[in-house]
Write an enzyme that holds these catalytic residues in place. Structure first.
Site, PDB file in Angstrom:
ATOM      1  N   LYS A  59       0.851  -1.197   0.000  1.00 19.04           N
ATOM      2  CA  LYS A  59       0.000   0.000   0.000  1.00 19.04           C
ATOM      3  C   LYS A  59       0.883   1.243   0.000  1.00 19.04           C
ATOM      4  O   LYS A  59       1.912   1.285   0.698  1.00 19.04           O
ATOM      5  CB  LYS A  59      -0.894  -0.030   1.240  1.00 19.04           C
ATOM      6  CG  LYS A  59      -1.951   1.068   1.310  1.00 19.04           C
ATOM      7  CD  LYS A  59      -2.837   0.862   2.547  1.00 19.04           C
ATOM      8  CE  LYS A  59      -3.946   1.890   2.674  1.00 19.04           C
ATOM      9  NZ  LYS A  59      -4.811   1.641   3.855  1.00 19.04           N
ATOM     10  N   SER A 134      -9.706   1.684   3.073  1.00 18.96           N
ATOM     11  CA  SER A 134      -8.855   2.457   2.196  1.00 18.96           C
ATOM     12  C   SER A 134      -7.803   1.654   1.442  1.00 18.96           C
ATOM     13  O   SER A 134      -7.195   2.161   0.503  1.00 18.96           O
ATOM     14  CB  SER A 134      -8.164   3.549   2.998  1.00 18.96           C
ATOM     15  OG  SER A 134      -7.257   2.983   3.937  1.00 18.96           O
ATOM     16  N   SER A 158      -9.636  -0.723   7.252  1.00 17.13           N
ATOM     17  CA  SER A 158      -9.121  -0.549   5.891  1.00 17.13           C
ATOM     18  C   SER A 158      -8.434  -1.739   5.267  1.00 17.13           C
ATOM     19  O   SER A 158      -8.145  -1.713   4.072  1.00 17.13           O
ATOM     20  CB  SER A 158      -8.181   0.648   5.835  1.00 17.13           C
ATOM     21  OG  SER A 158      -8.933   1.825   5.758  1.00 17.13           O
TER      22      SER A 158
HETATM   23  N1  GLN Z   1     -12.986   3.836   6.648  1.00 17.18           N
HETATM   24  C1  GLN Z   1     -12.337   4.304   7.850  1.00 17.18           C
HETATM   25  C2  GLN Z   1     -11.975   5.751   7.713  1.00 17.18           C
HETATM   26  O1  GLN Z   1     -12.298   6.297   6.717  1.00 17.18           O
HETATM   27  C3  GLN Z   1     -11.145   3.462   8.159  1.00 17.18           C
HETATM   28  C4  GLN Z   1      -9.939   3.827   7.391  1.00 17.18           C
HETATM   29  C5  GLN Z   1      -8.753   3.012   7.723  1.00 17.18           C
HETATM   30  O2  GLN Z   1      -8.868   1.971   8.371  1.00 17.18           O
HETATM   31  N2  GLN Z   1      -7.601   3.518   7.344  1.00 17.18           N
HETATM   32  O3  GLN Z   1     -11.377   6.344   8.555  1.00 17.18           O
END
Ligand code: GLN
Length: 476
Positions: A59, A134, A158
């Protein structure tokens, strides 16, 4: 192939890498899973080790020396990291081949992959749908067979949620299990690096390789690294989150999938008990205060002076303002504003402090639940992958998609998402297992039992052609 010790010879490794490079060239135009592909680096000889022959994607919020690390942001569009993240050092030392950096919601803020400054990623099972976020690119790349496995980061879901949407397995380890050194910080008390793969064992093997104490991360746990390979589930007590399954707004196909998973576990000798996490209903409120508060502090470093983009403006203050106005996208700005507001004098007690108290209540809920079970089963997400553009104008509905992943994040517990079937139109369904701190293996074993019974879950059908054969299944 030399199967004696599960290793490949160097030329086999290169052939495998070429296959994947070729698949990326053919398919990533439509998927947009990769931000950078390092063909030359990937074809250079890798060190021998337990991950020899593994082609892994990373990532793009995880630092890779001499390569771009953009975080999906214009702010870091040209940022080249001067060092490798701890996990990248571990991958190289274990013999993995790093093939490239994957797309993500900007600074890992999002649940759909649509917040990337470099365009949305598409779901390999349905190109009109989001891959989740994400770690959108990591999940899509694994699901489309563009690499063997990938690293993601999980702050509030994410790794698990995109794994669920893309029909692959994703593990978020216990907070402190994997060093965050070289992971660009979003919300440090929640951030953890995790693994994604097409089967449970591979995701577990990759996790073993990156786990362990690192003095460069002050929250890194000094615990011996376990072998996370799955074991049987006979006698394992599975706590089923009945309340979550009955919650209004769940897609009924998700609920049916979890029930199928529960039955499969029972058939393998596990016992089912009902458990509840009463305070978890408030996880979305708590998380969307704590995470933005920490983000507003962590992202203050992107000031146009020390890192990344710099706008040329008349004076220092205008340089800060212009740089940040142009460098950050709308969701990142929203989080910084939310966090700054919640931390401002007069509001701290009303918001941040109360959110922290909720976090404690959720942690205690898990403690009581684990008095009667070993692992907790529930959905990863309330519904399968939604359509591109469906929620971009409605941040609240986007945040609500995280309802089932946030509780384990707030409690710092290990969790895994694994496929448990498909909808009639071919969208992946997923189950999530949460285990007590540092008991990753219990959650992994439960997931492996589902895979044995309901799987295997392969590459997305559209990309099935010419896929290199599985390393983990063959070499183990
Ligand atoms: N969807 C969550 C957010 O937008 C989690 C994101 C993540 O785990 N990096 O913060």
């Amino acid at each position: 192939m030399n199967r004696r010790n599960g290793l490949q010879t160097p030329s086999e490794g290169t052939a495998r890498t070429r296959r994947y490079l070729d698949r990326i060239a053919r398919h990533d135009g439509e998927l947009n899973a990769f931000l950078h592909v390092d063909g030359e680096g990937a074809l250079a000889p890798a060190a021998p080790g337990p991950l020899s022959g593994w082609v892994v994607a990373v990532k793009d919020n995880i630092c890779t020396r001499g390569q771009k690390t953009t975080c999906g942001s214009n702010m870091l569009a040209n940022f080249v990291s001067p060092y490798d993240a701890h996990v990248v050092t571990r991958l190289r030392a274990n013999g993995a081949t790093l093939i490239g950096k994957t797309n993500l919601d900007e600074f890992a803020m999002g649940s759909s992959g649509e917040n990337s400054a470099f365009g949305a990623t598409r779901n390999p099972h349905d190109l009109a749908r989001v891959p989740g976020g994400s770690s959108s690119g990591s999940a899509a790349a694994v699901a489309a067979g563009l690499c063997d496995a990938a690293l993601g980061s999980d702050t509030g879901g994410s790794v698990r949620q995109p794994a669920a949407f893309c029909g692959v397995t994703g593990i978020k380890p216990t907070h402190g299990r994997v060093s965050r050194y070289g992971l660009v910080a979003f919300a440090s008390s929640l951030d953890q690096i995790g693994t994604l793969a097409r089967d449970v064992r591979s995701a577990a093997t990759l996790l073993t390789a990156i786990s362990g104490h690192d003095p460069r991360d002050a929250t890194s746990a000094s615990r011996a690294v376990d072998d996370f390979a799955p074991q049987g589930v006979r006698g394992l007590r599975i706590g089923v989150l009945k309340g979550d399954l009955e919650r209004e707004g769940n897609d009924e196909r998700v609920v049916a999938g979890i029930q199928r998973a529960a039955k499969a576990l029972e058939a393998e000798g596990a016992t089912l008990v009902d458990v509840a996490l009463p305070s978890a209903a408030h996880a979305v409120s708590a998380y969307y205060l704590i995470a933005p508060c920490e983000a507003s502090s962590n992202l203050a470093r992107f000031d146009g002076i020390r890192y990344g983009a710099r706008a040329s403006a008349a004076d220092l203050r205008a340089t800060y303002e212009e740089t940040r106005a142009r460098g950050f996208g709308p969701e990142v700005k929203r989080r910084i504003m939310l966090g700054t507001y919640a931390l401002s004098s007069g509001y701290y007690d009303a918001y941040y402090l109360r959110a922290q108290k909720l976090r404690t209540l959720i942690r205690r809920d898990y403690e009581s639940a684990f008095a009667s079970c070993d692992v907790i089963l529930g959905p990863t997400a309330p519904a399968p992958a939604f359509s591109l553009g469906e929620r971009t104008d409605d941040p609240l509905s986007m945040y609500l998609a995280d309802i089932y992943t946030l509780p384990a994040s707030l409690a710092g517990l290990p969790a895994i998402s694994t496929p448990c079937g498909f909808t009639e139109d071919g969208l992946p369904l997923a189950a999530q297992f949460v285990a007590p701190a540092f008991e990753e293996r219990l959650a992994i074993s439960a997931a492996a039992a589902i895979e044995r019974s309901l799987g295997p879950f392969d590459v997305a059908p559209r990309y099935a052609d010419g896929l290199p054969r599985s390393l983990s299944a063959g070499a183990a």
